[in-house]
Design a protein around this motif. Structure first.
Motif, mmCIF file in Angstrom:
data_model
loop_
_atom_site.group_PDB
_atom_site.id
_atom_site.type_symbol
_atom_site.label_atom_id
_atom_site.label_comp_id
_atom_site.label_asym_id
_atom_site.label_seq_id
_atom_site.Cartn_x
_atom_site.Cartn_y
_atom_site.Cartn_z
ATOM 1 N N SER A 55 3.263 6.504 19.921
ATOM 2 C CA SER A 55 2.354 7.397 19.211
ATOM 3 C C SER A 55 1.174 7.705 20.120
ATOM 4 N N VAL A 56 0.470 8.781 19.807
ATOM 5 C CA VAL A 56 -0.698 9.154 20.597
ATOM 6 C C VAL A 56 -1.767 8.074 20.496
ATOM 7 N N GLU A 57 -1.945 7.554 19.292
ATOM 8 C CA GLU A 57 -2.969 6.540 19.086
ATOM 9 C C GLU A 57 -2.688 5.288 19.908
ATOM 10 N N GLN A 61 -4.750 6.503 23.247
ATOM 11 C CA GLN A 61 -6.063 6.003 22.868
ATOM 12 C C GLN A 61 -6.216 4.516 23.144
ATOM 13 N N GLU A 123 2.591 15.933 19.621
ATOM 14 C CA GLU A 123 1.859 15.348 18.500
ATOM 15 C C GLU A 123 0.354 15.542 18.674
ATOM 16 N N SER A 124 -0.124 15.415 19.901
ATOM 17 C CA SER A 124 -1.546 15.624 20.148
ATOM 18 C C SER A 124 -1.934 17.080 19.890
ATOM 19 N N ARG A 136 -1.539 11.891 15.252
ATOM 20 C CA ARG A 136 -1.798 10.970 16.355
ATOM 21 C C ARG A 136 -1.310 9.560 16.036
#
Length: 288
Positions: A55-57, A61, A123-124, A136
């Motif tokens: 996932s983006v998170e 991140q 997704e972002s 995200r």
């Protein structure tokens, strides 16, 4: 995200049955190694699914980039593994015999990484465009993105053919897009962005610069990697062995599929396996 338990892993038993039905000696080495790796990691996961999904998170991140390597080779349950690996078995036998084992291994490694990267970008972008931060946090796992990329590549080698999807003849060039929509419509729990990422990676290879970049990198880092080559396994029309293909765009005129096709698809074409997967998924959703 946690692996769903079914008690007896019927999907795993069916997968092993198909592999032994084909015969291990009849499966090219890279395809066999991919099947073995996915099965081994299903039985002995490196990390729990929640720590393996992408996932983006989690990746961008929190800088947990190892998920790019883990997510394609972990599966939610035995049926997820079965349908992905049954598709991989068919595609791998066709593509590896056509391209050669070394180049096919190179493709698997590259597609596995790139589908994750493209998924994160999609997704972002959706999160920013729709102002919806949940995109995200959406976490995906499984080999299906790579399979969609391989499907684009396989269809590329069979121009002018048709495939049967949910009872409808569809030209090869549109087959991936129709399947993308069909799977999303019938099984909304699947990763639309993950499948779309696979299609985009496949198009980057067949229509974009990815193949040239890979050839350049192969020439720089190793002189031993073989380049794609033609194999006797494919006939002159480029048929890739779909049971429901109509060669040269003429529905009703079938080309003979490889004689051992039924052995490793249980008598089902890839599209019929898709229909079975959709029905099984809908049945599971009804149970839950």
């Amino acid at each position: 995200m946690q692996r769903r338990s079914r008690g007896i892993n019927i999907g795993l038993i069916l997968l092993l049955s198909q592999i032994f039905h084909v015969g291990i000696n009849n499966i090219p080495p890279v395809t066999l190694a991919t099947l073995a790796l996915n099965t081994w990691l299903f039985l002995n996961p490196v990390k729990p699914l929640f720590d393996s999904c992408i996932s983006v998170e989690k990746c961008y991140q929190q800088k947990d980039w190892q998920r790019l390597l883990l997510s394609p080779f972990h599966h939610a349950d035995d049926w997820h593994l079965y349908f992905n690996m049954a598709s991989m078995l068919w595609k791998g036998i066709n593509l590896e015999r056509r391209l050669g084992s070394r180049w096919f291994a190179y493709i698997i490694a590259t597609f596995s990484l790139l589908t994750g990267v493209v998924y994160l970008l999609l997704e972002s972008s959706l999160a920013a465009f729709l102002d919806e931060p949940d995109f995200r946090r959406t976490c995906a796992v499984g080999f299906s993105g790579v399979l969609f990329a391989l499907k684009v590549l396989n269809n590329h080698y069979c121009p002018g053919c048709f495939v049967n999807i949910l009872g409808l003849p569809v030209p090869n060039r549109y087959a991936c897009w129709v399947e993308l929509v069909a799977i999303h419509f019938f099984t909304p729990g699947t990763s639309f962005a993950g499948h779309l990422a696979g299609i985009l990676v496949g198009l980057m290879y067949t229509q974009g610069p990815l193949k040239k970049i890979m050839e350049t990198c192969a020439g720089i880092f190793s002189s031993d990697i073989g380049y794609p080559r033609q194999q006797y396994y494919f006939n002159n029309s480029g048929s890739s062995g779909y049971q429901d293909h109509y060669p040269r765009g003429r529905p009703g005129h079938y080309e003979e599929a490889p004689r051992n096709y039924d052995a490793y698809t249980a008598g089902l074409s890839e599209e019929e396996q898709l229909e079975r997967a959709l029905r099984a998924s809908l049945w599971d959703q009804g149970r839950t």
